[in-house]
Design a protein around this motif. Structure first.
Motif, PDB file in Angstrom:
ATOM      1  N   GLY A 176     -12.193   8.191  -5.626  1.00 43.64           N
ATOM      2  CA  GLY A 176     -12.709   7.763  -7.002  1.00 43.64           C
ATOM      3  C   GLY A 176     -13.558   6.471  -7.067  1.00 43.64           C
ATOM      4  O   GLY A 176     -14.340   6.198  -7.961  1.00 43.64           O
ATOM      5  N   LEU A 177     -13.096   5.652  -6.423  1.00 36.59           N
ATOM      6  CA  LEU A 177     -13.515   4.312  -6.170  1.00 36.59           C
ATOM      7  C   LEU A 177     -14.791   4.224  -5.343  1.00 36.59           C
ATOM      8  O   LEU A 177     -15.658   3.221  -5.631  1.00 36.59           O
ATOM      9  N   LYS A 178     -15.015   5.000  -4.203  1.00 38.79           N
ATOM     10  CA  LYS A 178     -16.147   4.977  -3.413  1.00 38.79           C
ATOM     11  C   LYS A 178     -17.589   4.967  -4.418  1.00 38.79           C
ATOM     12  O   LYS A 178     -18.432   3.928  -3.581  1.00 38.79           O
ATOM     13  N   PRO A 179     -18.068   5.766  -5.025  1.00 38.13           N
ATOM     14  CA  PRO A 179     -19.177   5.537  -5.505  1.00 38.13           C
ATOM     15  C   PRO A 179     -19.664   4.268  -5.916  1.00 38.13           C
ATOM     16  O   PRO A 179     -20.838   3.811  -5.962  1.00 38.13           O
ATOM     17  N   SER A 237      -5.303  -2.487  -5.869  1.00 35.47           N
ATOM     18  CA  SER A 237      -4.692  -1.611  -4.818  1.00 35.47           C
ATOM     19  C   SER A 237      -4.414  -0.376  -5.158  1.00 35.47           C
ATOM     20  O   SER A 237      -4.463  -0.132  -6.595  1.00 35.47           O
ATOM     21  N   THR A 238      -4.512   0.608  -4.414  1.00 37.21           N
ATOM     22  CA  THR A 238      -4.864   1.950  -4.807  1.00 37.21           C
ATOM     23  C   THR A 238      -3.894   3.061  -3.920  1.00 37.21           C
ATOM     24  O   THR A 238      -4.077   2.708  -2.774  1.00 37.21           O
ATOM     25  N   ARG A 239      -3.725   4.057  -4.464  1.00 39.81           N
ATOM     26  CA  ARG A 239      -3.353   5.186  -3.680  1.00 39.81           C
ATOM     27  C   ARG A 239      -4.535   5.852  -2.981  1.00 39.81           C
ATOM     28  O   ARG A 239      -5.643   5.900  -3.394  1.00 39.81           O
ATOM     29  N   ALA A 240      -4.055   6.247  -1.634  1.00 39.66           N
ATOM     30  CA  ALA A 240      -5.291   6.944  -1.007  1.00 39.66           C
ATOM     31  C   ALA A 240      -5.833   8.288  -1.532  1.00 39.66           C
ATOM     32  O   ALA A 240      -7.037   8.605  -1.837  1.00 39.66           O
TER      33      ALA A 240
END
Length: 482
Positions: free
Chosen positions: A106-109, A98-101
């Motif tokens: 930073g997760l996308k790559p 779970s992460t903040r918008a």
């Protein structure tokens, strides 16, 4: 040789999901093996796959249009909003984090690899993959790490058709403006455009259509009139849930929770002519003449308990119960009906506990393990079987569980109050079963037709494909796939 094409939109809710579903059905009727694909979806309305994963409900409808079983490859990244600024991240069917918008970028790559892996797997097993974008490629501020629109299209070398929505107005600016903000490489991926949701005679837009063609130098694939039967297909977005078309005397009210989830339970009810279904929106009171009130699923049970109380719905529900009204809580709604909801590990938000509505003598504790499974159950009161699914965290216990709503593999499921008027269950999708829907609602005094819900959806998908065949250049659209 396997091919692919992609439908992107000038904005959210321009009809991409429906366009892809119609293209899928049209391609299948041409004898092709087809699969839908959406690299990244944001929705709390999820479907359970046969291997115990979850994907967006729109991809489930598109898979149905293809005649294919659901696989997690069809939607490898699913974002499920939990708060205004945070979401659960599902990757290839399983929760990653779970992460903040602001941290998601930073997760996308690291997510592009599973996205391409899933896409290539689908492509290797089908003649054609039809891809749906998310939001709009005009959001160039998100382009650097994009996995949903042009970032994916360029990485996978998939040609794009851009869809604009004339119903909301400004479609010329939507399409021409999108081209204006794209860089030349991204703009080159767009093979053409189409205009969606036109009301009236499409020829009235000939001048505007020609202007878009001349200004962009993109090929036009047609103007698609508004598809009036779209309401018969499952809604993907909570904003798309419409009041039912039925005008019957049996009145059903469903609470439009702020984090409403897996609301496909409502789709079969909306089509029942013997019912009158109302979505109770924020700021509205629960109708005093409602026969049945439904508390639907929620992605944030404790958060939506606070939202429910802020609307005064807790007071309305107790008044409804005192009048002898019926209440059904499904999944998160079931948890809310109990005495307390505990979340000691902070799985859905800040750790703590919240007092429930107290309409059922049960209590729930949130647990890290998530139950994701297709389920066949037997309703305890009527003995009718039904097929559904479970998608929840949390364990519910308490005396009212001694009166189960149903049985699953011989074990009790759900809970019923001593007077039988308050019910809770973790089972989603049970109302799709025509026999169960007729038996349960009939037992409450409703006149139900038991018309074939699944057959209606299939017929509507065929009608959608016919509609698109008539108004769009589908041969041209399929020809640009590579």
């Amino acid at each position: 040789m396997s091919r692919a094409l992609m439908i992107q939109g000038t904005g959210s809710n321009v009809g991409k999901s429906l366009l892809v579903a119609g293209l899928c059905r049209a391609a299948v009727r041409r004898g092709q093996s087809v699969a839908p694909f959406k690299p990244q979806n944001m929705s709390n309305n999820a479907a359970v796959t046969r291997d115990g994963g979850e994907i967006g409900r729109a991809q489930a409808l598109q898979a149905l249009a293809c005649g294919k079983p659901l696989t997690t490859d069809m939607n490898p990244v699913l974002l499920k909003p939990e708060t205004e600024t945070g979401a659960q991240v599902i990757v290839q069917g399983k929760r990653l984090t779970s992460t903040r918008a602001d941290a998601y970028a930073g997760l996308k790559p690291q997510l592009m690899a599973p996205v391409l892996e899933s896409f290539n797997r689908l492509k290797s097993n089908n003649d054609l993959v039809i891809v749906e974008g998310a939001g709009s490629p005009a959001e160039v501020n998100l382009r650097a790490r994009d996995i949903a629109n042009m970032g994916f299209a360029c990485a996978a070398d998939v040609p794009v058709i851009l869809a604009g929505d004339i119903d909301r107005g400004g479609v010329i600016a939507q399409i021409v403006g999108t081209q204006a903000v794209l860089d030349t490489g991204d703009a080159a991926m767009i093979a053409g455009f189409l205009v969606n949701k036109f009301r009236g005679d499409p020829r009235l837009f000939d001048e505007g259509y020609d202007y878009i063609s001349q200004k962009t130098e993109w090929r036009g694939f047609g103007v698609l009139p508004y598809f009036s039967e779209a309401w018969k297909l499952p809604a993907e977005d909570g904003l798309d849930i419409a009041d039912g078309r039925g005008t019957g005397d049996f009145k059903v009210a469903c609470l439009a929770l702020s984090r409403i989830a897996n609301f496909d339970d409502l789709d079969p009810l909306a089509q029942e002519p013997g019912l009158s279904l109302t979505m109770v929106q924020a700021g509205q009171s629960i109708p005093g003449d409602a026969d049945l009130v439904i508390l639907p699923g929620s992605k944030s049970t404790r958060g939506d308990l606070a939202f429910l109380r802020a609307q005064g719905w807790d007071i309305d529900l107790w008044a409804h119960a005192r009048r002898g009204g019926r209440v059904l809580g499904i999944c998160g709604g079931y948890q809310m009906l109990g005495a307390i909801v505990r979340d000691p590990q902070g799985i859905e938000g800040p750790a703590g506990e919240t007092e429930g509505l107290g309409l059922l003598n049960v209590e729930t504790e949130m647990t890290p393990d998530k139950r994701l499974t297709e389920t066949r159950a037997t309703h305890a009161a009527t003995g009718r079987g039904c097929h559904g699914y479970e998608i929840h965290i949390g364990r519910t216990t308490g005396p009212d569980r001694d009166r189960p709503f149903a049985h699953v593999d011989g074990r009790p499921e759900g809970a019923v109050s001593a007077d039988g008027r308050i019910c809770g269950s973790y089972l989603h999708g049970m109302f799709r079963d025509d026999g169960f829907r007729a038996a349960w609602l009939g037992g409450l005094g409703a006149e139900v037709s038991a018309t074939g819900y699944d057959a209606t959806v299939e017929a509507t998908l065929d009608a959608l494909a016919d509609h698109m065949e008539h108004h769009l250049d589908l041969d041209g659209i399929f020809a640009i796939a590579r």
